[in-house]
Design a protein around this motif. Structure first.
Motif, PDB file in Angstrom:
ATOM      1  N   LYS A  17     -22.502  -5.425  56.932  1.00 29.46           N
ATOM      2  CA  LYS A  17     -23.613  -4.548  56.565  1.00 29.46           C
ATOM      3  C   LYS A  17     -24.326  -5.020  55.312  1.00 29.46           C
ATOM      4  N   TYR A  18     -23.546  -5.464  54.304  1.00 37.15           N
ATOM      5  CA  TYR A  18     -24.159  -5.762  53.011  1.00 37.15           C
ATOM      6  C   TYR A  18     -24.222  -7.248  52.683  1.00 37.15           C
ATOM      7  N   LYS A  19     -23.668  -8.083  53.543  1.00 36.31           N
ATOM      8  CA  LYS A  19     -23.702  -9.534  53.352  1.00 36.31           C
ATOM      9  C   LYS A  19     -23.105  -9.931  51.996  1.00 36.31           C
ATOM     10  N   VAL A  20     -21.921  -9.376  51.689  1.00 33.07           N
ATOM     11  CA  VAL A  20     -21.259  -9.638  50.416  1.00 33.07           C
ATOM     12  C   VAL A  20     -19.869 -10.220  50.652  1.00 33.07           C
ATOM     13  N   GLN A  21     -19.368 -10.890  49.631  1.00 34.44           N
ATOM     14  CA  GLN A  21     -17.970 -11.319  49.607  1.00 34.44           C
ATOM     15  C   GLN A  21     -17.118 -10.128  49.197  1.00 34.44           C
ATOM     16  N   VAL A  22     -16.076  -9.840  49.971  1.00 36.25           N
ATOM     17  CA  VAL A  22     -15.167  -8.750  49.644  1.00 36.25           C
ATOM     18  C   VAL A  22     -13.947  -9.303  48.923  1.00 36.25           C
ATOM     19  N   TYR A  23     -13.558  -8.624  47.840  1.00 34.91           N
ATOM     20  CA  TYR A  23     -12.335  -8.943  47.111  1.00 34.91           C
ATOM     21  C   TYR A  23     -11.376  -7.761  47.186  1.00 34.91           C
ATOM     22  N   LEU A  24     -10.091  -8.074  47.246  1.00 31.02           N
ATOM     23  CA  LEU A  24      -9.020  -7.099  47.082  1.00 31.02           C
ATOM     24  C   LEU A  24      -8.113  -7.606  45.977  1.00 31.02           C
ATOM     25  N   GLU A  25      -7.535  -6.683  45.200  1.00 29.45           N
ATOM     26  CA  GLU A  25      -6.654  -7.120  44.120  1.00 29.45           C
ATOM     27  C   GLU A  25      -5.364  -6.295  44.100  1.00 29.45           C
ATOM     28  N   PRO A  26      -4.533  -6.452  45.130  1.00 35.45           N
ATOM     29  CA  PRO A  26      -3.259  -5.722  45.152  1.00 35.45           C
ATOM     30  C   PRO A  26      -2.312  -6.238  44.080  1.00 35.45           C
ATOM     31  N   GLY A  27      -1.446  -5.361  43.636  1.00 35.79           N
ATOM     32  CA  GLY A  27      -0.401  -5.753  42.692  1.00 35.79           C
ATOM     33  C   GLY A  27       0.955  -5.573  43.320  1.00 35.79           C
ATOM     34  N   GLU A  28       1.365  -4.316  43.486  1.00 34.28           N
ATOM     35  CA  GLU A  28       2.688  -4.043  44.035  1.00 34.28           C
ATOM     36  C   GLU A  28       2.855  -4.623  45.429  1.00 34.28           C
ATOM     37  N   ALA A  29       1.790  -4.614  46.239  1.00 33.33           N
ATOM     38  CA  ALA A  29       1.910  -5.115  47.615  1.00 33.33           C
ATOM     39  C   ALA A  29       2.325  -6.578  47.669  1.00 33.33           C
ATOM     40  N   VAL A  30       2.009  -7.330  46.621  1.00 31.04           N
ATOM     41  CA  VAL A  30       2.377  -8.754  46.602  1.00 31.04           C
ATOM     42  C   VAL A  30       3.893  -8.917  46.542  1.00 31.04           C
ATOM     43  N   VAL A  31       4.563  -8.040  45.803  1.00 33.35           N
ATOM     44  CA  VAL A  31       6.004  -8.200  45.575  1.00 33.35           C
ATOM     45  C   VAL A  31       6.803  -6.999  46.075  1.00 33.35           C
ATOM     46  N   LEU A  32       6.226  -6.210  46.981  1.00 39.15           N
ATOM     47  CA  LEU A  32       6.886  -4.999  47.455  1.00 39.15           C
ATOM     48  C   LEU A  32       8.259  -5.319  48.043  1.00 39.15           C
ATOM     49  N   ASN A  33       9.292  -4.642  47.538  1.00 39.05           N
ATOM     50  CA  ASN A  33      10.674  -4.800  48.016  1.00 39.05           C
ATOM     51  C   ASN A  33      11.202  -6.223  47.883  1.00 39.05           C
ATOM     52  N   ALA A  34      10.654  -6.973  46.935  1.00 36.24           N
ATOM     53  CA  ALA A  34      11.052  -8.373  46.778  1.00 36.24           C
ATOM     54  C   ALA A  34      11.815  -8.627  45.484  1.00 36.24           C
ATOM     55  N   GLY A  35      12.266  -7.586  44.822  1.00 32.72           N
ATOM     56  CA  GLY A  35      12.975  -7.810  43.570  1.00 32.72           C
ATOM     57  C   GLY A  35      13.915  -6.686  43.213  1.00 32.72           C
ATOM     58  N   TYR A  36      14.807  -6.988  42.293  1.00 34.61           N
ATOM     59  CA  TYR A  36      15.834  -6.038  41.883  1.00 34.61           C
ATOM     60  C   TYR A  36      16.019  -6.114  40.369  1.00 34.61           C
ATOM     61  N   LEU A  37      16.378  -4.990  39.790  1.00 32.45           N
ATOM     62  CA  LEU A  37      16.882  -4.957  38.422  1.00 32.45           C
ATOM     63  C   LEU A  37      18.390  -4.807  38.529  1.00 32.45           C
ATOM     64  N   VAL A  38      19.116  -5.835  38.144  1.00 29.94           N
ATOM     65  CA  VAL A  38      20.578  -5.844  38.264  1.00 29.94           C
ATOM     66  C   VAL A  38      21.173  -5.397  36.935  1.00 29.94           C
ATOM     67  N   ALA A  39      22.040  -4.393  36.988  1.00 27.61           N
ATOM     68  CA  ALA A  39      22.625  -3.825  35.774  1.00 27.61           C
ATOM     69  C   ALA A  39      24.114  -3.572  35.987  1.00 27.61           C
ATOM     70  N   THR A  40      24.797  -3.309  34.888  1.00 29.55           N
ATOM     71  CA  THR A  40      26.224  -3.015  34.925  1.00 29.55           C
ATOM     72  C   THR A  40      26.472  -1.609  34.384  1.00 29.55           C
TER      73      THR A  40
END
Length: 293
Positions: free
Chosen positions: A229-252
């Motif tokens: 419709k607008y002939k534009v470049q679309v950008y998205l800037e996810p943060g959490e979605a990049v690393v969702l469920n991909a890390g842990y905080l390991v503690a004792t």
């Protein structure tokens, strides 16, 4: 090495899960032509930037030091947005940024000529005043009453658009694509008439694209609609979605004491290592006795 053998506290990244997320994002980009950026305020472990840049087009930053980090360690496009800029820092930001987004016409009038002289693509953050946040996220709602984030239609000054190449809005947080559709409709109602001649539109972050139940097809349709419709470049800037469920905080657990209930004393701190647990609040899953299931 097993979880139980790690020195704690430590953050542990699951590279396989990270790559799975990145593959989903790259697929959306390839199907639509949209450019997807890493929001560094959500994840800035630059040791894996060489891996992430194989999948994404660049980074977004909320200030000088994130801009420098993205420019030097990630490469690609570097986009910067801040509610307000300090003059001394802004001049240094110009060394790193490709796109600069202004939060108000006052900021645009103060710094726009500097940015344009440096060859930067300039945009405005807009507030479509379409709240999609759940009630427990109200304090973080960019479209909430009295929000400082973005220009409302009441404060919009179309006579000052000369030199503006794009619009930006960020209204979502861990949400599905149906909320994006609602936001785009509100955006078009308020600001669609001013899209003619622009080069890009940035749909911000908060898109939970890599979540199992996320409706990717609706996202794809929404991006295609805007670009056609607008002939534009679309950008998205996810943060959490990049690393969702991909890390842990390991503690004792150092000790368990009892005061009406059992209380675990850890060698880590929510305030220092997981502030969102206190601020939003989130309730993270907890694994005990070894590897997560």
């Amino acid at each position: 090495m097993k979880f139980t053998e790690l020195p704690t506290p430590c953050y542990l990244l699951d590279e396989n899960r990270l790559v799975q997320n990145l593959a989903v994002l790259r697929d959306v980009a390839r199907r639509t032509g949209a450019k997807i950026l890493l929001a560094q305020k959500a994840f800035s472990m630059f040791s894996v930037y060489p891996l992430i840049r194989e999948y994404l087009a660049g980074t977004t930053a909320s200030g000088l030091y994130e801009a420098r980090l993205g420019h030097e360690e990630f490469g690609g496009e570097t986009h910067v947005y801040a509610p307000a800029y300090a003059e001394g820092e802004f001049r240094e930001i110009l060394e790193y940024a490709d796109h600069i987004v202004f939060n108000s016409f006052t900021q645009w009038k103060a710094y726009g000529s500097l940015a344009r002289a440096a060859g930067k693509s300039c945009g405005l953050r807009l507030n479509p005043e379409c709240s999609t946040q759940p009630s427990d996220h109200a304090m973080y709602d960019p479209c909430g009453p009295d929000s400082r984030l973005g220009i409302t239609i009441e404060n919009f000054q179309p006579e000052l658009l000369d030199g503006i190449e794009g619009f930006h809005f960020h209204t979502l947080c861990e949400q599905n694509s149906d909320d994006l559709v609602r936001t785009v409709a509100a955006f078009e109602q308020n600001f669609g008439q001013y899209m003619d001649g622009l080069k890009w539109i940035n749909l911000g972050g908060g898109h939970h694209i890599t979540r199992a139940d996320y409706d990717v097809e609706t996202l794809v349709h929404c991006i295609d609609y805007l670009q056609k419709k607008y002939k534009v470049q679309v950008y998205l800037e996810p943060g959490e979605a990049v690393v969702l469920n991909a890390g842990y905080l390991v503690a004792t657990v150092l000790e368990v004491m009892h005061n009406h209930k059992d209380i675990a004393i850890l060698d880590t701190s929510a305030a220092c290592h997981m502030p969102d647990v206190l601020e939003v609040p989130y309730r993270p899953p907890v694994y005990r006795g070894g590897e997560p299931g």
